[in-house]
Design a protein around this motif. Structure first.
Motif, short mmCIF file in Angstrom:
data_model
loop_
_atom_site.label_atom_id
_atom_site.label_comp_id
_atom_site.label_asym_id
_atom_site.label_seq_id
_atom_site.Cartn_x
_atom_site.Cartn_y
_atom_site.Cartn_z
N GLY A 31 0.82 -1.20 0.00
CA GLY A 31 0.00 0.00 0.00
C GLY A 31 0.85 1.25 0.00
N TRP A 32 0.33 2.27 -0.64
CA TRP A 32 0.91 3.60 -0.55
C TRP A 32 -0.02 4.46 0.30
CZ3 TRP A 32 5.63 5.29 -1.93
CH2 TRP A 32 6.35 4.54 -2.85
N PHE A 33 0.56 5.16 1.23
CA PHE A 33 -0.18 6.05 2.11
C PHE A 33 0.48 7.43 2.06
CE2 PHE A 33 -2.73 2.88 4.36
CZ PHE A 33 -2.05 1.73 4.03
N ARG A 34 -0.23 8.43 2.51
CA ARG A 34 0.37 9.76 2.57
C ARG A 34 -0.14 10.49 3.81
NH1 ARG A 34 -2.56 12.64 -2.69
NH2 ARG A 34 -4.66 12.82 -1.77
N GLN A 35 0.69 11.41 4.26
CA GLN A 35 0.33 12.20 5.42
C GLN A 35 0.76 13.64 5.22
OE1 GLN A 35 1.77 10.65 9.19
NE2 GLN A 35 0.15 11.72 10.30
N ALA A 36 -0.22 14.52 5.20
CA ALA A 36 0.04 15.95 5.07
C ALA A 36 0.14 16.55 6.48
CB ALA A 36 -1.09 16.62 4.29
N PRO A 37 0.81 17.68 6.62
CA PRO A 37 0.96 18.30 7.94
C PRO A 37 -0.39 18.53 8.61
CG PRO A 37 2.40 19.36 6.37
CD PRO A 37 1.52 18.43 5.59
N GLY A 38 -0.50 18.09 9.86
CA GLY A 38 -1.72 18.29 10.62
C GLY A 38 -2.86 17.36 10.27
N VAL A 98 3.95 13.62 2.81
CA VAL A 98 4.97 12.57 2.88
C VAL A 98 4.29 11.27 2.48
CG1 VAL A 98 6.59 11.30 4.32
CG2 VAL A 98 6.23 13.76 4.70
N TYR A 99 4.88 10.59 1.52
CA TYR A 99 4.32 9.35 1.01
C TYR A 99 5.08 8.16 1.58
CZ TYR A 99 1.32 11.80 -2.28
OH TYR A 99 0.33 12.59 -2.83
N TYR A 100 4.32 7.18 2.06
CA TYR A 100 4.89 5.98 2.67
C TYR A 100 4.40 4.76 1.91
CZ TYR A 100 5.48 9.07 6.74
OH TYR A 100 5.81 10.10 7.57
N CYS A 101 5.27 3.76 1.80
CA CYS A 101 4.80 2.46 1.34
C CYS A 101 4.84 1.51 2.52
CB CYS A 101 5.63 1.93 0.18
SG CYS A 101 7.36 1.56 0.53
N ALA A 102 4.00 0.49 2.44
CA ALA A 102 3.88 -0.47 3.52
C ALA A 102 3.50 -1.82 2.96
CB ALA A 102 2.83 0.01 4.53
N TRP A 140 6.94 -0.76 7.18
CA TRP A 140 6.74 0.60 6.68
C TRP A 140 8.08 1.20 6.27
CZ3 TRP A 140 2.10 3.31 6.29
CH2 TRP A 140 0.98 2.66 6.82
N GLY A 141 8.05 2.00 5.21
CA GLY A 141 9.22 2.78 4.85
C GLY A 141 9.30 4.06 5.66
N GLN A 142 10.37 4.81 5.42
CA GLN A 142 10.60 6.04 6.19
C GLN A 142 9.88 7.24 5.58
OE1 GLN A 142 12.57 4.94 3.88
NE2 GLN A 142 13.04 6.78 2.68
N GLY A 143 9.38 7.08 4.37
CA GLY A 143 8.63 8.15 3.72
C GLY A 143 9.48 8.98 2.78
N THR A 144 8.82 9.54 1.77
CA THR A 144 9.46 10.46 0.84
C THR A 144 8.54 11.66 0.63
OG1 THR A 144 10.52 10.64 -1.34
CG2 THR A 144 8.54 9.29 -1.23
N GLN A 145 9.12 12.85 0.66
CA GLN A 145 8.33 14.07 0.58
C GLN A 145 7.97 14.39 -0.86
OE1 GLN A 145 7.27 16.34 3.14
NE2 GLN A 145 6.10 17.22 1.42
N VAL A 146 6.70 14.66 -1.08
CA VAL A 146 6.21 15.15 -2.38
C VAL A 146 5.61 16.52 -2.14
CG1 VAL A 146 4.51 14.82 -4.21
CG2 VAL A 146 5.80 12.86 -3.32
#
Length: 123
Positions: free
Chosen positions: A35-42, A93-97, A113-119
């Motif tokens: 899976g790809w996940f993402r997390q925006a600030p807040g 920040v996009y994460y794969c898992a 989980w990966g450490q994430g990459t910023q987009v």
């Protein structure tokens, strides 16, 4: 050491494209849904897309349907997320898992989980 490593993030203008990669080391992705996940600030982490272990089944969040494409190359032990027509709201920040079972929207179903990459999508 078992780990996932994302790459391919960066700064892109609206309408542009990026391809994210998720590479595994220490284990094979063959038997895992990714899976790809993402997390925006807040904001909470949200699911973006997922691909089954065989690659025969994929799913996408409504917000990215028609713009993002997930794929996998088990020979390279890598999963990709092609992102086209990027919008500022895709910034995160996009994460794969990796999940040992089928694709799931529940984060706890994913073991690695990966450490994430910023987009960042901005003009």
């Amino acid at each position: 050491q078992l780990q996932l490593v994302e790459s391919g993030g960066g700064l892109v203008q609206p309408g542009g494209s990026l391809r994210l990669s998720c590479a595994a080391s220490g284990f094979t992705l063959d038997y895992y849904a990714i899976g790809w996940f993402r997390q925006a600030p807040g904001k909470e982490r949200e699911g973006v897309s997922c691909i089954s272990s065989s690659g025969g089944s994929t799913n996408y969040a409504d917000s990215v349907k028609g713009r993002f494409t997930i794929s996998r190359d088990n020979a390279k032990n890598t999963v990709y997320l092609q992102m086209n027509s990027l919008k500022p709201e895709d910034t995160a920040v996009y994460y794969c898992a990796a999940a040992p079972g089928p694709c799931s929207r529940f984060l706890y179903e994913y073991d690695y989980w990966g450490q994430g990459t910023q987009v960042t999508v901005s003009s």
